[in-house]
Scaffold this motif. Sequence first.
Motif, PDB file in Angstrom:
ATOM      1  N   GLY A   9     -43.412  30.728 -10.512  1.00  0.00           N
ATOM      2  CA  GLY A   9     -43.216  32.159 -10.503  1.00  0.00           C
ATOM      3  C   GLY A   9     -43.120  32.745 -11.888  1.00  0.00           C
ATOM      4  N   GLY A  10     -43.148  31.894 -12.908  1.00  0.00           N
ATOM      5  CA  GLY A  10     -43.168  32.384 -14.275  1.00  0.00           C
ATOM      6  C   GLY A  10     -41.811  32.513 -14.928  1.00  0.00           C
ATOM      7  N   ALA A  11     -40.707  32.370 -14.177  1.00  0.00           N
ATOM      8  CA  ALA A  11     -39.377  32.485 -14.764  1.00  0.00           C
ATOM      9  C   ALA A  11     -39.042  31.216 -15.531  1.00  0.00           C
ATOM     10  N   HIS A  12     -38.656  31.387 -16.788  1.00  0.00           N
ATOM     11  CA  HIS A  12     -38.303  30.239 -17.616  1.00  0.00           C
ATOM     12  C   HIS A  12     -36.824  29.927 -17.427  1.00  0.00           C
ATOM     13  N   PRO A  13     -36.427  28.664 -17.333  1.00  0.00           N
ATOM     14  CA  PRO A  13     -35.014  28.334 -17.140  1.00  0.00           C
ATOM     15  C   PRO A  13     -34.097  28.934 -18.200  1.00  0.00           C
ATOM     16  N   LEU A  14     -34.593  29.104 -19.415  1.00  0.00           N
ATOM     17  CA  LEU A  14     -33.744  29.620 -20.491  1.00  0.00           C
ATOM     18  C   LEU A  14     -33.645  31.140 -20.502  1.00  0.00           C
ATOM     19  N   ASP A  15     -34.429  31.831 -19.652  1.00  0.00           N
ATOM     20  CA  ASP A  15     -34.280  33.277 -19.550  1.00  0.00           C
ATOM     21  C   ASP A  15     -32.949  33.643 -18.911  1.00  0.00           C
ATOM     22  N   ASP A  16     -32.490  32.818 -17.993  1.00  0.00           N
ATOM     23  CA  ASP A  16     -31.183  32.988 -17.352  1.00  0.00           C
ATOM     24  C   ASP A  16     -30.528  31.614 -17.311  1.00  0.00           C
ATOM     25  N   PRO A  17     -30.046  31.123 -18.459  1.00  0.00           N
ATOM     26  CA  PRO A  17     -29.560  29.741 -18.498  1.00  0.00           C
ATOM     27  C   PRO A  17     -28.339  29.479 -17.631  1.00  0.00           C
ATOM     28  N   HIS A 159     -26.654  23.739 -18.558  1.00  0.00           N
ATOM     29  CA  HIS A 159     -27.601  22.660 -18.260  1.00  0.00           C
ATOM     30  C   HIS A 159     -28.691  23.152 -17.309  1.00  0.00           C
ATOM     31  N   PRO A 160     -29.566  24.044 -17.794  1.00  0.00           N
ATOM     32  CA  PRO A 160     -30.715  24.417 -16.965  1.00  0.00           C
ATOM     33  C   PRO A 160     -31.616  23.202 -16.760  1.00  0.00           C
ATOM     34  N   PRO A 161     -32.397  23.171 -15.686  1.00  0.00           N
ATOM     35  CA  PRO A 161     -33.269  22.012 -15.448  1.00  0.00           C
ATOM     36  C   PRO A 161     -34.160  21.712 -16.653  1.00  0.00           C
ATOM     37  N   GLY A 162     -34.079  20.471 -17.140  1.00  0.00           N
ATOM     38  CA  GLY A 162     -34.904  20.044 -18.258  1.00  0.00           C
ATOM     39  C   GLY A 162     -34.345  20.353 -19.630  1.00  0.00           C
ATOM     40  N   TRP A 163     -33.219  21.045 -19.683  1.00  0.00           N
ATOM     41  CA  TRP A 163     -32.632  21.487 -20.955  1.00  0.00           C
ATOM     42  C   TRP A 163     -31.139  21.203 -20.968  1.00  0.00           C
ATOM     43  N   SER A 164     -30.549  21.146 -22.150  1.00  0.00           N
ATOM     44  CA  SER A 164     -29.100  21.052 -22.252  1.00  0.00           C
ATOM     45  C   SER A 164     -28.652  21.774 -23.514  1.00  0.00           C
ATOM     46  N   HIS A 190     -29.544  13.477 -29.585  1.00  0.00           N
ATOM     47  CA  HIS A 190     -30.078  12.160 -29.203  1.00  0.00           C
ATOM     48  C   HIS A 190     -29.716  11.841 -27.753  1.00  0.00           C
ATOM     49  N   GLU A 191     -28.466  12.100 -27.355  1.00  0.00           N
ATOM     50  CA  GLU A 191     -28.048  11.851 -25.970  1.00  0.00           C
ATOM     51  C   GLU A 191     -28.917  12.653 -24.998  1.00  0.00           C
ATOM     52  N   ILE A 192     -29.186  13.911 -25.335  1.00  0.00           N
ATOM     53  CA  ILE A 192     -29.995  14.771 -24.475  1.00  0.00           C
ATOM     54  C   ILE A 192     -31.427  14.256 -24.394  1.00  0.00           C
ATOM     55  N   ARG A 193     -31.993  13.913 -25.535  1.00  0.00           N
ATOM     56  CA  ARG A 193     -33.371  13.415 -25.583  1.00  0.00           C
ATOM     57  C   ARG A 193     -33.520  12.120 -24.795  1.00  0.00           C
ATOM     58  N   GLU A 194     -32.496  11.263 -24.837  1.00  0.00           N
ATOM     59  CA  GLU A 194     -32.551   9.987 -24.121  1.00  0.00           C
ATOM     60  C   GLU A 194     -32.677  10.192 -22.615  1.00  0.00           C
ATOM     61  N   GLU A 197     -34.594  15.241 -21.687  1.00  0.00           N
ATOM     62  CA  GLU A 197     -34.380  16.684 -21.709  1.00  0.00           C
ATOM     63  C   GLU A 197     -34.475  17.209 -23.140  1.00  0.00           C
ATOM     64  N   THR A 198     -34.425  18.527 -23.273  1.00  0.00           N
ATOM     65  CA  THR A 198     -34.605  19.163 -24.573  1.00  0.00           C
ATOM     66  C   THR A 198     -33.347  19.940 -24.963  1.00  0.00           C
ATOM     67  N   PRO A 199     -32.835  19.743 -26.170  1.00  0.00           N
ATOM     68  CA  PRO A 199     -31.657  20.490 -26.626  1.00  0.00           C
ATOM     69  C   PRO A 199     -32.002  21.950 -26.940  1.00  0.00           C
ATOM     70  N   PHE A 200     -31.022  22.813 -26.703  1.00  0.00           N
ATOM     71  CA  PHE A 200     -31.111  24.197 -27.159  1.00  0.00           C
ATOM     72  C   PHE A 200     -29.701  24.651 -27.491  1.00  0.00           C
ATOM     73  N   LEU A 201     -29.579  25.806 -28.099  1.00  0.00           N
ATOM     74  CA  LEU A 201     -28.255  26.331 -28.418  1.00  0.00           C
ATOM     75  C   LEU A 201     -28.311  27.835 -28.605  1.00  0.00           C
ATOM     76  N   HIS A 202     -27.143  28.444 -28.598  1.00  0.00           N
ATOM     77  CA  HIS A 202     -26.994  29.865 -28.863  1.00  0.00           C
ATOM     78  C   HIS A 202     -26.144  30.049 -30.115  1.00  0.00           C
ATOM     79  N   ALA A 203     -26.369  31.154 -30.801  1.00  0.00           N
ATOM     80  CA  ALA A 203     -25.565  31.495 -31.970  1.00  0.00           C
ATOM     81  C   ALA A 203     -25.521  33.007 -32.098  1.00  0.00           C
TER      82      ALA A 203
END
Length: 251
Positions: A9-17, A159-164, A190-194, A197-203
């Motif tokens: 549907g085009g919605a990205h998990p990080l649009d509404d984490p 923890h959106p699907p595929g991301w942390s 490293h823990e996330i990649r193992e 999944e892919t790391p992200f963050l907010h600031a």
Amino acid sequence: MSAPQPRAGGAHPLDDPVGASLTGPHAHFAERRGRILRYPADVTPWVAVPDRPEAADWADAAALAGPGGAVTITAFREPPPDDWETTFHAEGVQLVDTGVAAAPDPEAVRLGPADVPEMLDLVARTRPGPFLPRTVELGTYLGIRREGALVAMAGERLHPPGWSEISGVCTDESVRGQGLATRLLLAVSHEIRERGETPFLHAAAANTHAVGLYESLGFALRRRTSFLSALVPDVKRPRTTAETAGAAARS
């Protein structure tokens, strides 16, 4: 490592984490009323609100939080009703891993529920952002101790699907300048990649020093966002004129 793709549907998990987390890997934490989802109040304050909330949605958010309770939103687009008191509003950025040199750290130790008193004490001294008694349940937390005392930590939150999301990154003033926060950030990555999944963050967008550090480590801006926290009106006690004026000034 390729980043996870948008959902159907085009919605990205990080649009509404927050919503993606509470309907995905963190569904066991979800408290729901109507279209509103939130974490338990002692886990993390984030609430998922629809992009275009209606009066019924705000009523459901108020019912979940209770009179005088806080509703804290990331990626908010619509202001709360006029009779809510906005207590925090800041512009932010969302950064994603595009080449972080993730690596385990030999000095890092895993932190768990038994370590929460020390973690809360460290957070109180360093103020990295919301960290509550059960936040440690959201994912892996790593720390570094010196002479037995916890002096630095970092861990996972949303923890959106595929991301942390990496969060709670903090260092005691006595050991700042030694690169401990960076080492822990790379170790949590490293823990996330193992897990594949892919790391992200907010600031905070205004914290250009932190944003610059994250970019130097291999994170890149994905989008700009906004953070908001507002209090549900206390229906038991009407506001005074001064309180109403103060709320309007903060909005």
